[in-house]
Design a protein around this motif. Structure first.
Motif, PDB file in Angstrom:
ATOM      1  N   ARG A 108      37.044  39.388  42.593  1.00  0.00           N
ATOM      2  CA  ARG A 108      38.323  39.039  43.190  1.00  0.00           C
ATOM      3  C   ARG A 108      39.009  37.850  42.535  1.00  0.00           C
ATOM      4  O   ARG A 108      40.227  37.849  42.356  1.00  0.00           O
ATOM      5  CB  ARG A 108      38.148  38.781  44.690  1.00  0.00           C
ATOM      6  CG  ARG A 108      39.494  38.686  45.417  1.00  0.00           C
ATOM      7  CD  ARG A 108      39.325  38.431  46.883  1.00  0.00           C
ATOM      8  NE  ARG A 108      40.625  38.321  47.541  1.00  0.00           N
ATOM      9  CZ  ARG A 108      40.806  37.867  48.775  1.00  0.00           C
ATOM     10  NH1 ARG A 108      39.754  37.477  49.491  1.00  0.00           N
ATOM     11  NH2 ARG A 108      42.017  37.794  49.294  1.00  0.00           N
ATOM     12  N   GLU A 247      47.730  36.094  45.104  1.00  0.00           N
ATOM     13  CA  GLU A 247      46.341  36.448  45.423  1.00  0.00           C
ATOM     14  C   GLU A 247      45.454  35.215  45.512  1.00  0.00           C
ATOM     15  O   GLU A 247      44.506  35.186  46.302  1.00  0.00           O
ATOM     16  CB  GLU A 247      45.800  37.434  44.391  1.00  0.00           C
ATOM     17  CG  GLU A 247      44.368  37.899  44.661  1.00  0.00           C
ATOM     18  CD  GLU A 247      44.192  38.694  45.950  1.00  0.00           C
ATOM     19  OE1 GLU A 247      43.044  39.007  46.291  1.00  0.00           O
ATOM     20  OE2 GLU A 247      45.202  39.006  46.622  1.00  0.00           O
ATOM     21  N   PRO A 272      37.882  42.862  45.473  1.00  0.00           N
ATOM     22  CA  PRO A 272      39.076  42.502  46.241  1.00  0.00           C
ATOM     23  C   PRO A 272      39.088  43.028  47.670  1.00  0.00           C
ATOM     24  O   PRO A 272      39.688  42.429  48.543  1.00  0.00           O
ATOM     25  CB  PRO A 272      40.210  43.136  45.417  1.00  0.00           C
ATOM     26  CG  PRO A 272      39.674  43.191  44.036  1.00  0.00           C
ATOM     27  CD  PRO A 272      38.209  43.482  44.186  1.00  0.00           C
ATOM     28  N   ALA A 305      44.000  39.966  51.672  1.00  0.00           N
ATOM     29  CA  ALA A 305      43.658  40.490  50.354  1.00  0.00           C
ATOM     30  C   ALA A 305      44.313  41.830  50.106  1.00  0.00           C
ATOM     31  O   ALA A 305      44.593  42.185  48.974  1.00  0.00           O
ATOM     32  CB  ALA A 305      42.148  40.623  50.213  1.00  0.00           C
ATOM     33  N   ALA A 309      45.102  43.814  46.705  1.00  0.00           N
ATOM     34  CA  ALA A 309      43.842  44.364  46.229  1.00  0.00           C
ATOM     35  C   ALA A 309      43.935  45.853  45.982  1.00  0.00           C
ATOM     36  O   ALA A 309      44.464  46.594  46.780  1.00  0.00           O
ATOM     37  CB  ALA A 309      42.749  44.110  47.275  1.00  0.00           C
TER      38      ALA A 309
END
Length: 328
Positions: A108, A247, A272, A305, A309
């Motif tokens: 991530r 992010e 993610p 997220a 993601a």
């Protein structure tokens, strides 16, 4: 002695401009209602991200070059810069690019850098210019090349050549090429899959110049249905600063909300879409699930997220049956 190699990106700028203008005109003359096409604000954002990345890359290159030169001076190995060794270096660089690209999808904190390139809901030649401002996460993947005696300047040349090649694959105006090209090279068809947000297309086709790495390591998917571009939950902004950092902000929120150090580490270093094990022990994803597994992707994606993601990667399924779409 530093190799005297051309600046591939600089020499390619006129071609970038010409091809982009041709693509824009083609949409005017032959519109395609099903294609993502162009949108003024989106294209402007991509251009801004590309110009900004040039400035930030200059800053990141100072410490990165120092590390590379330090490793290069320590290794007794030397790879001479000859026509045939340059071809081998291009091949090796493309191999390590594959693993860098794959890593930036399944970890991530690395995805927070790379998500910038996937944040557009359009897919055209300006999308290729939508580059991150935090590319300092890429350099560790190429240390083996430096340790094997590749001069940092030669590596920079190979990286530039790889980047220039990938410009033309960001288009919907080129259909599938003859089968031998599609089997070996990264093509617009393969890269459209990579930028798609459908479940069966997520985290596929990481190759830069060659697509054979994806075929070898189980992350290939052929283009069948028309791709839908962007993220599983789009950020809906044209603000370059937010595009570059959204992010990272989501990771910070998740880390602050986490109840344990294990969960904090998972929010940063797992996929993610990773979720910790529910305390009640409910069936589903487990804490032992790695960032790059299908099971990890099946857990609910955290609200923050999910904005960026693609969820965790499932390359093992490759081009078999499409994977289930991940819940945004």
């Amino acid at each position: 002695m530093e190799p005297n190699l051309p600046d591939v990106v600089l020499w390619s700028i006129p071609a970038f401009v010409l091809l982009t203008v041709i693509e824009m005109v083609s949409y005017r003359l032959h519109p395609d209602e099903d294609a993502a096409g162009y949108e003024t604000k989106d294209a402007a954002t991509s251009l801004t991200m590309g110009i900004g990345s040039l400035g930030f890359d200059l800053l990141w290159k100072i410490p990165i070059l120092a590390i590379y030169m330090g490793v290069y001076e320590l290794t007794p190995l030397r790879v001479p810069v000859l026509w045939w060794t340059v071809l081998l270096m291009l091949l090796a660089q493309d191999f390590f690019y594959y693993w860098s690209h794959r890593g930036h999808h399944v970890i991530r904190i690395l995805w927070a850098c790379h998500v910038v390139h996937h944040s557009s809901e359009k897919f055209n030649l300006t999308t290729a210019l939508r580059q991150p401002w935090t590319s300092a996460t890429v350099w560790p993947f190429y240390l083996p090349l430096i340790a094997c005696g590749v001069h940092p300047a030669a590596l920079a040349f190979c990286q530039s050549a790889n980047l220039v090649y990938q410009f033309w694959v960001h288009t919907e105006r080129v259909g599938k090429l003859p089968r031998p090209f599609e089997y070996v090279l990264n093509t617009p068809s393969h890269h459209r899959v990579h930028h798609a947000s459908q479940g069966g297309y997520l985290d596929r086709n990481y190759g830069g110049i060659l697509i054979v790495w994806d075929r070898m390591f189980g992350s290939f998917a052929a283009e069948t249905e028309r791709p839908v571009y962007g993220l599983t939950k789009n950020i809906s902004t044209h603000n370059p600063l937010r595009v570059a950092t959204h992010e990272y902000a989501a990771i910070a929120r998740d880390v602050r909300a986490a109840g344990t150090w294990s969960e904090r580490a998972g929010r940063v270093f797992r996929g993610p879409g990773w979720q910790p094990v529910p305390k009640a022990g409910a069936a589903g994803a487990g804490e032992g699930v790695g960032a790059g597994t299908e099971a990890s992707a099946s857990a609910p994606v955290p609200a923050q997220a999910a904005a960026s993601a693609p969820a965790a990667s499932a390359p093992a399924a490759a081009s078999a049956a499409p994977a289930p779409e991940r819940t945004p």
